[in-house]
Design an enzyme around this catalytic site. Sequence first.
Site, PDB file in Angstrom:
ATOM      1  N   GLU A 173      -6.408 -20.701   1.015  1.00 19.69           N
ATOM      2  CA  GLU A 173      -4.970 -20.517   1.275  1.00 19.69           C
ATOM      3  C   GLU A 173      -4.711 -21.029   2.700  1.00 19.69           C
ATOM      4  O   GLU A 173      -4.050 -22.032   2.890  1.00 19.69           O
ATOM      5  CB  GLU A 173      -4.610 -19.027   1.142  1.00 19.69           C
ATOM      6  N   HIS A 186      -9.375 -14.664  -3.266  1.00 22.63           N
ATOM      7  CA  HIS A 186      -8.412 -15.452  -2.498  1.00 22.63           C
ATOM      8  C   HIS A 186      -9.210 -16.405  -1.600  1.00 22.63           C
ATOM      9  O   HIS A 186     -10.031 -15.949  -0.796  1.00 22.63           O
ATOM     10  CB  HIS A 186      -7.574 -14.556  -1.595  1.00 22.63           C
ATOM     11  N   HIS A 225      -1.487 -13.784 -10.475  1.00 23.12           N
ATOM     12  CA  HIS A 225      -1.603 -13.568  -9.031  1.00 23.12           C
ATOM     13  C   HIS A 225      -0.336 -12.900  -8.521  1.00 23.12           C
ATOM     14  O   HIS A 225       0.603 -13.559  -8.088  1.00 23.12           O
ATOM     15  CB  HIS A 225      -1.844 -14.919  -8.321  1.00 23.12           C
ATOM     16  N   ASP A 257       2.729 -13.972  -6.217  1.00 19.84           N
ATOM     17  CA  ASP A 257       1.975 -13.396  -5.098  1.00 19.84           C
ATOM     18  C   ASP A 257       2.576 -12.063  -4.630  1.00 19.84           C
ATOM     19  O   ASP A 257       2.103 -11.000  -5.020  1.00 19.84           O
ATOM     20  CB  ASP A 257       1.868 -14.401  -3.942  1.00 19.84           C
ATOM     21  N   ASP A 258       3.587 -12.124  -3.751  1.00 24.83           N
ATOM     22  CA  ASP A 258       4.225 -10.908  -3.221  1.00 24.83           C
ATOM     23  C   ASP A 258       5.739 -11.108  -3.303  1.00 24.83           C
ATOM     24  O   ASP A 258       6.407 -11.356  -2.283  1.00 24.83           O
ATOM     25  CB  ASP A 258       3.796 -10.685  -1.758  1.00 24.83           C
ATOM     26  N   HIS A 267       0.474  -9.124  -6.341  1.00 26.73           N
ATOM     27  CA  HIS A 267      -0.025  -7.863  -5.770  1.00 26.73           C
ATOM     28  C   HIS A 267       1.038  -6.809  -6.043  1.00 26.73           C
ATOM     29  O   HIS A 267       2.199  -6.991  -5.627  1.00 26.73           O
ATOM     30  CB  HIS A 267      -0.245  -8.018  -4.264  1.00 26.73           C
TER      31      HIS A 267
END
Length: 351
Positions: free
Chosen positions: A211, A208, A19, A288-289, A21
């Site tokens: 969350e 997703h 996971h 994630d980011d 991006h």
Amino acid sequence: MCQSTWHDFLRGLPKCEHHVHLEGCLTPDLIFHLASKNSVQLPPTPEYTSIETLTHRYGHFTSLDDFLHFYFIGMSVLQHESDFADLAWAYFQKAHADGVHHAEVFFDPQVHQDRGIAYETIIAGFVAGCQRAEAELGLSTRLILCFVRHLSVESAERTYAKILENGHFESDTVHGLGWSSSEVGPPKDMFREIYASARERGVRLTAHAGEEGDPTYISTALELGARRIDHGIRLVEDEGLMERVVREGILLTVCPLSNVQLKCVKEVKEVPIRKFLDAGVKFSINSDDPAYFGGYILDNYCAVQEAFGLSVAEWRVIAVNSVSESWIEEERKLELLERIEEHVCGFAELV
Ligand code: HPA
Ligand code: ZN
């Protein structure tokens, strides 16, 4: 920073990232560099005065949508195939240094296509980055294309048509599909038709869910065919659904630092790591980011160790589940499982 022996153990523990991006790996530094190189005008707002002001703003996200506002502006600096390739390569180098052996990475072509970048340009750049990581770092990689929930279903259908037109499922260029972006608001099942079509083709599906949204977002994703859930932390609010997730061996791709930064939880201790371990829910730990949330995968592993004080045996379970639920061939799984056993044996005395 976790205690040094634990840090060594966690750094060397063979990891799979499921996971992340690629557009979430655009650091403020790279945003300003590419904006200047590509003559892209960043917004004339105080946040975009300098790398420092932007970095400062990233420390104060109030919600998923507040973050997404900056995330979509950030990706506007990507113009050329080489920009996409360089971005992916920068991530893979960081991941490799953090002990990642296998990476399944998301990208959001719809958002780039919306601003006039050809699907083929995006794919060519990201594929080049993946090939370089495989050749030079020995990583295995997979590209997962994410549809975004803040754009129309028609926009997603145009991107889906591009995948089919290019034969990108058959060539395994696009290994799986996901969805991301704003969770609460758009219809929960907006990608029903696309997922049904992809399912018929035997394409791997994730989504997703859970969350910011309640557990019904997770059950809808499963109903549409997702066999993995990205985030999924609100699963603990529905015991029956949690039992189903355990029974069906659904993997959750949990992102602890992201959850704190986006105010889904107050601190890492609130991420249901302990509950998932006790209930037998399979999960991996991910970034994630990372350029937006102040930490790559190892920072997430260390934050979990600081918050929960897990044992070597528990980390072994997490690492093994991460490998066994990866979308890779059996042979590669066996290779990675062996590396985990070797590593864990070397730290048997750690308590
Ligand atoms: N949630 C939803 N969409 C996203 C995220 C996320 O954490 N990161 C990038 N797009
Ligand atoms: Zn995400």
